[in-house]
Design an enzyme around this catalytic site. Structure first.
Site, PDB file in Angstrom:
ATOM      1  N   GLY A 213       0.958  -0.856  -0.484  1.00 19.48           N
ATOM      2  CA  GLY A 213       0.030   0.059  -0.281  1.00 19.48           C
ATOM      3  C   GLY A 213       0.341   1.590   0.101  1.00 19.48           C
TER       4      GLY A 213
ATOM      5  N   ARG B 180       4.453  -7.844  10.133  1.00 16.51           N
ATOM      6  CA  ARG B 180       3.969  -9.197  10.209  1.00 16.51           C
ATOM      7  C   ARG B 180       4.894 -10.297   9.351  1.00 16.51           C
ATOM      8  NH1 ARG B 180      -1.679  -8.676  11.662  1.00 16.51           N
ATOM      9  NH2 ARG B 180      -1.772  -7.799   9.726  1.00 16.51           N
TER      10      ARG B 180
ATOM     11  N   ASP C  96       5.619  -7.097  14.722  1.00 20.16           N
ATOM     12  CA  ASP C  96       4.834  -6.674  15.824  1.00 20.16           C
ATOM     13  C   ASP C  96       4.408  -5.389  16.392  1.00 20.16           C
ATOM     14  OD1 ASP C  96       2.453  -6.397  16.262  1.00 20.16           O
ATOM     15  OD2 ASP C  96       1.610  -8.381  16.140  1.00 20.16           O
TER      16      ASP C  96
ATOM     17  N   SER D 175     -15.776  -7.289  19.937  1.00 14.30           N
ATOM     18  CA  SER D 175     -15.489  -8.224  21.104  1.00 14.30           C
ATOM     19  C   SER D 175     -14.231  -6.655  21.379  1.00 14.30           C
ATOM     20  CB  SER D 175     -14.559  -8.964  20.899  1.00 14.30           C
ATOM     21  OG  SER D 175     -14.024  -8.889  19.818  1.00 14.30           O
TER      22      SER D 175
ATOM     23  N   TYR E 110     -10.724  11.643   9.889  1.00 12.34           N
ATOM     24  CA  TYR E 110     -11.419  11.558  11.087  1.00 12.34           C
ATOM     25  C   TYR E 110     -10.401  11.694  12.801  1.00 12.34           C
ATOM     26  CZ  TYR E 110     -10.496   6.330  10.325  1.00 12.34           C
ATOM     27  OH  TYR E 110     -10.210   4.839   9.704  1.00 12.34           O
TER      28      TYR E 110
ATOM     29  N   LYS F 164      -6.045   6.999  15.959  1.00  9.43           N
ATOM     30  CA  LYS F 164      -5.555   7.958  15.268  1.00  9.43           C
ATOM     31  C   LYS F 164      -5.381   9.402  16.049  1.00  9.43           C
ATOM     32  CE  LYS F 164      -4.392   5.196  11.234  1.00  9.43           C
ATOM     33  NZ  LYS F 164      -3.660   5.703  10.652  1.00  9.43           N
TER      34      LYS F 164
ATOM     35  N   GLY G 186      -6.580  11.937   2.711  1.00  9.57           N
ATOM     36  CA  GLY G 186      -7.673  11.446   2.249  1.00  9.57           C
ATOM     37  C   GLY G 186      -7.366   9.632   1.520  1.00  9.57           C
TER      38      GLY G 186
END
Ligand code: HXC
Ligand code: NAP
Length: 292
Positions: free
Chosen positions: A26, A47, A73, A113, A156, A171, A198
């Protein structure tokens, strides 16, 4: 000028060593590629060591740069310490930490959860904290003259967002850490900044935030005043500037790179965008008539 053109001079990151968490895919991969093109040594961590090795060898052959794959990790502080040591053993120094690794998925919050909520907080907030603390301690102990922490947040982080509450919560914490350390660690020569992207299409984000035909139902480009999603090179250009010495006076900043997306959601009358041009004469006449 093409907005996806490369922005900085070729030697802008010469001699720097950069660690990119989540650098195997990405946006982390795109930023890594540009850093290598600009002369940096880059260690990519996540990872999945097989994915990292494949990315490192692909980017090395494309750029001729030096890219090291290190499994880590970020949820576990001791793994971060080992990763830092591996980078120092390989490159002799480290100049930049790019906290890019993240986890996220959409869900009504009441369906989560406790472990699901924790999983996101642990990757994003605890992971960024683990890396920042380990690297900061090293830089301060080593009396290194200058270093940079760059955090990838989201818009956000300050607006909050429904359906991604663990990510928004985490964040926001990373943003608070950015601004706090920008002041506290400036005396050690450590600059701390953030980028709030964005929508920039990536498989990792789109599979989890727009699964199935949600991609077609919610075209994120339509939410952006500039009517398009971001191009990875646009983000890489900004990140390269912020980790370079050219941004030496930028500290404690969060730079939004979203085509105006979050402000469009915020402005109370922005919905008037839907009014067709030809209606404005009539509306103006109606408003002026009230004065009479
Ligand atoms: C509800 C879910 C869930 C879902 C997982 N869980 N997915 N709950 N809805 N869709 C729950 C699991 O049931 C489990 O809880 C807990 O979360 C942990 O899940 P695991 O699969 O065991 O965790 P793990 O293997 O550590 O994987 C982490 C992950 C995964 C976050 C769940 O998606 C991942 O590896 N993500 C990394 C990459 C990523 O997310 N990239 C997108 C970043 S995009 P229980 O209770 O059952 O044990 C981004 C962009 C923001 O941040 C802005 C975009 C515009
Ligand atoms: P991505 O490809 O899924 O990137 C996330 C990366 O984080 C993966 O490489 C993943 O690698 C790594 N990661 C996840 N958990 C980890 C852990 N516990 N330890 C170490 N690494 C871990 O998604 P992306 O879209 O490029 O996202 C990159 C960053 O941009 C994130 O911070 C995200 O919040 C931010 N962002 C993205 C967008 C967007 O539109 N794409 C918008 C705003 C912000 P492994 O699975 O191999 O561990």
């Amino acid at each position: 000028m093409d907005f996806s053109a490369k922005m900085l001079r070729d030697d802008a990151l010469e001699g720097k060593t950069i660690v990119v968490t989540g650098g195997g895919s990405g946006l982390g991969k795109s930023m890594t590629k540009y850093f290598l093109e600009l002369g940096a040594n880059v260690a990519i961590t996540s990872r999945d060591i097989d994915k990292l090795k494949a990315t490192a060898s692909e980017l090395q052959s494309e750029t001729g740069g030096n890219c090291l794959a290190v499994a880590c990790d970020v949820r576990h502080y001791e793994q971060v310490e080992v990763m830092l040591k591996t980078v120092l053993d390989s490159f002799g120094r480290v100049d930049v930490l790019l906290n890019n690794a993240a986890g996220n998925f959409i869900s009504p919050t009441e369906r989560l959860s406790a472990n699901a909520f924790d999983t996101i907080i642990d990757i994003v907030l605890k992971g960024s904290k683990n890396c920042t603390l380990a690297f900061g301690k090293h830089w301060i102990d080593a009396k290194q003259q200058s270093a940079v922490v760059l955090n990838i947040v989201t818009t956000y982080a300050w607006t909050g967002s429904a359906y991604v509450v663990p990510s928004a919560t985490a964040k926001a914490g990373v943003l608070a850490m950015t601004r706090s350390l920008a002041v506290e660690w400036a005396k050690y020569g450590i600059r701390t900044n953030a980028i709030a992207p964005g929508p920039f299409p990536t498989k990792g984000a789109w599979d989890r935030l727009l699964p199935g035909d949600l991609k077609d139902k919610f075209d994120l480009a339509k939410k952006v005043p500039l009517k398009r999603v971001g191009d990875h090179q646009e983000l890489a250009n900004l990140a390269a500037y912020l980790v370079s010495d050219f941004s030496g006076y930028v500290n404690g900043e969060v730079i939004t790179l979203d085509g105006g997306e979050w402000l469009k959601g915020a402005g109370q009358f922005n919905l008037l965008e839907a009014i067709p041009e030809e209606m404005w004469d009539m509306l103006e006449a109606m408003i002026k008539a009230k004065k009479a």
